[in-house]
Design a protein around this motif. Sequence first.
Motif, PDB file in Angstrom:
ATOM      1  N   PHE A 129       0.902  12.866   6.385  1.00 49.42           N
ATOM      2  CA  PHE A 129      -0.130  11.951   6.867  1.00 49.42           C
ATOM      3  C   PHE A 129      -0.444  12.299   8.318  1.00 49.42           C
ATOM      4  CE2 PHE A 129       4.024   9.831   7.131  1.00 49.42           C
ATOM      5  CZ  PHE A 129       4.124   9.634   8.495  1.00 49.42           C
ATOM      6  N   ASP A 130      -1.620  11.876   8.790  1.00 45.58           N
ATOM      7  CA  ASP A 130      -1.967  12.083  10.195  1.00 45.58           C
ATOM      8  C   ASP A 130      -2.090  10.717  10.877  1.00 45.58           C
ATOM      9  OD1 ASP A 130      -4.419  11.137   9.356  1.00 45.58           O
ATOM     10  OD2 ASP A 130      -5.269  13.146   9.142  1.00 45.58           O
TER      11      ASP A 130
ATOM     12  N   ASP B 145       0.868  -1.181   0.000  1.00 44.68           N
ATOM     13  CA  ASP B 145       0.000   0.000   0.000  1.00 44.68           C
ATOM     14  C   ASP B 145       0.903   1.228   0.000  1.00 44.68           C
ATOM     15  OD1 ASP B 145      -2.250   1.570   0.000  1.00 44.68           O
ATOM     16  OD2 ASP B 145      -3.120   0.723   1.815  1.00 44.68           O
ATOM     17  N   TYR B 146       0.279   2.402  -0.034  1.00 49.22           N
ATOM     18  CA  TYR B 146       1.076   3.625   0.011  1.00 49.22           C
ATOM     19  C   TYR B 146       0.386   4.629   0.910  1.00 49.22           C
ATOM     20  CZ  TYR B 146      -2.506   5.396  -3.123  1.00 49.22           C
ATOM     21  OH  TYR B 146      -3.703   5.772  -3.656  1.00 49.22           O
ATOM     22  N   ILE B 147       1.166   5.608   1.355  1.00 49.22           N
ATOM     23  CA  ILE B 147       0.615   6.692   2.161  1.00 49.22           C
ATOM     24  C   ILE B 147       1.291   7.973   1.687  1.00 49.22           C
ATOM     25  CG2 ILE B 147       2.308   6.373   4.028  1.00 49.22           C
ATOM     26  CD1 ILE B 147       0.032   7.038   6.012  1.00 49.22           C
TER      27      ILE B 147
ATOM     28  N   ALA C  19      -4.555   3.284   9.961  1.00 45.04           N
ATOM     29  CA  ALA C  19      -5.440   2.567   9.038  1.00 45.04           C
ATOM     30  C   ALA C  19      -4.620   1.842   7.971  1.00 45.04           C
ATOM     31  CB  ALA C  19      -6.421   3.536   8.394  1.00 45.04           C
ATOM     32  N   LYS C  20      -3.591   2.523   7.426  1.00 40.15           N
ATOM     33  CA  LYS C  20      -2.784   1.906   6.363  1.00 40.15           C
ATOM     34  C   LYS C  20      -2.036   0.692   6.903  1.00 40.15           C
ATOM     35  CE  LYS C  20      -3.392   4.743   2.835  1.00 40.15           C
ATOM     36  NZ  LYS C  20      -3.739   4.373   1.465  1.00 40.15           N
ATOM     37  N   LEU C  21      -1.405   0.844   8.087  1.00 39.58           N
ATOM     38  CA  LEU C  21      -0.616  -0.262   8.628  1.00 39.58           C
ATOM     39  C   LEU C  21      -1.517  -1.438   8.994  1.00 39.58           C
ATOM     40  CD1 LEU C  21       2.099   1.510  10.833  1.00 39.58           C
ATOM     41  CD2 LEU C  21       2.207   0.832   8.434  1.00 39.58           C
ATOM     42  N   SER C  22      -2.646  -1.165   9.693  1.00 43.86           N
ATOM     43  CA  SER C  22      -3.492  -2.322  10.042  1.00 43.86           C
ATOM     44  C   SER C  22      -4.105  -2.932   8.798  1.00 43.86           C
ATOM     45  CB  SER C  22      -4.582  -1.990  11.078  1.00 43.86           C
ATOM     46  OG  SER C  22      -4.731  -0.634  11.259  1.00 43.86           O
TER      47      SER C  22
END
Lengths: 337, 131
Positions: free
Chosen positions: B112-113, B106-108, B119-122
């Motif tokens: 970021f907040d 995935d990407y972020i 949310a991205k990591l989980s």
Amino acid sequence: MYLAAPLQAKCSSEAAMASISRYEIMPTPDNYTLWYEYHAGHHAGLRRTMDVLISNGDGFEEATLHDLTSTFISSAKEAEVIREASRSIQEALRSLIEVAHRAGAEADDFGIALTNLAARNYGDNKESLREMVDQLIRESRKMAGKSQSASAEMKDRSTEIEILERNLAQALADARTDSLTGTANRKAFDATIRKLAGDAMNSGDDLALLMVDADRFKHVNDTWGHQVGDEVLRHIAATLKHSVRGQDFVARYGGEEFAVLLPFTDSKSAISVAENVRHALIREPLRLALTPPMGPLTVSIGVACYEPGDPLAEWIGRADAALYQAKGEGRDCVRCA
Amino acid sequence: MPTTTKPTYCLLTDDSPTVRKVARRFLQGSDYELDDAGNGQIALEKCAIRMPDVVLLDWNMPVMNGIEFLRAAREQFGRDHPKIVVCTTESGVDYIREAMASGADDYIIKPFDAPTLHAKLSGVLAAPASV
């Protein structure tokens, strides 16, 4: 298809009118466009967002509608501009391919390069479109150098494409400019604040935000009319632009509110930029012969610095809160969050 | 959730101390064990010693950048480990396609907040292993 399209447009238009009356929405052109687009279903993102709002049953506030319009409809207009430019460039491409064919074998490489470009799907993405135009110009120049017979015609086509590219750049700039004041508009601000905050998070450098609001602006409009109100906004915009450095970014945030982003600026320096703006307005007032005469034009300014990791909305909220504090403490002053 | 659950080992790979500090602040106190790497080379060495559950991976880094790490990690450790979330700025959105094609999960986008990072990591940790 030719029969179905007008019929579909008529259905979407009737459905839009029905929704406007059902949700008791002001029947403005923007709101009509928004609901028309919703019912026409051209835009999946708009459709999804509005379906959520409808199923929540909260109704549609003016501000919500405005946000929807600036998020989905304005960007759709920009996409339309890009699509229009793409079509022109496609036409130019086709004539270039013809020229290349006529030029014969030595143009083979050029023909292949052009065919590859023409096959590429750049949709409404302006970056890939620009990249394509650049490549097209490079290829045309290369070809013009190679082929004596085709060089004159090639030069004409290259010029044509360069003009198209300039038009495209102009159309894109227009889509990001506030037509009344000539500063950047809200859409450009939203993109720029994300970019600058990303850079600041990366580098750890300071980044400050000023929210600048004309004092007693409603009174100006009510007393001297909207044309004078427009003059006031233009004067504030000009003063802001003269008071900041080249790397700083001035935008009309909405109504009589402007936002200024100041990279590499801590709160102390940001406050002094804000004070400079305030003093510049006093030093160079707006001179209009009005009856009754208008008092001095002043602004209130809220300052807030970016904390890496803060949601952008929270940061803007802090600058806004400082602005309200300035308003509450007598206006014509600067407050820092 | 049973208290014996192993904390998630997360390797923050970014040459920017600010980004590492912010990510650390967001993840501390949650069920993460955190470690830092200032470039892809150091991250790769740390992976070889102990495989992280997830790597937050900056794109532009000295010595070994994000894409080089991504390719080397997938080559050495396979498609499923570690999970990799690529982290780039708005101006680097073109890299995202390349990153996803090279095996990022995935990407972020910076800035970021906290909720977005969580949310991205989980999200990538919960995703089933690729077939």
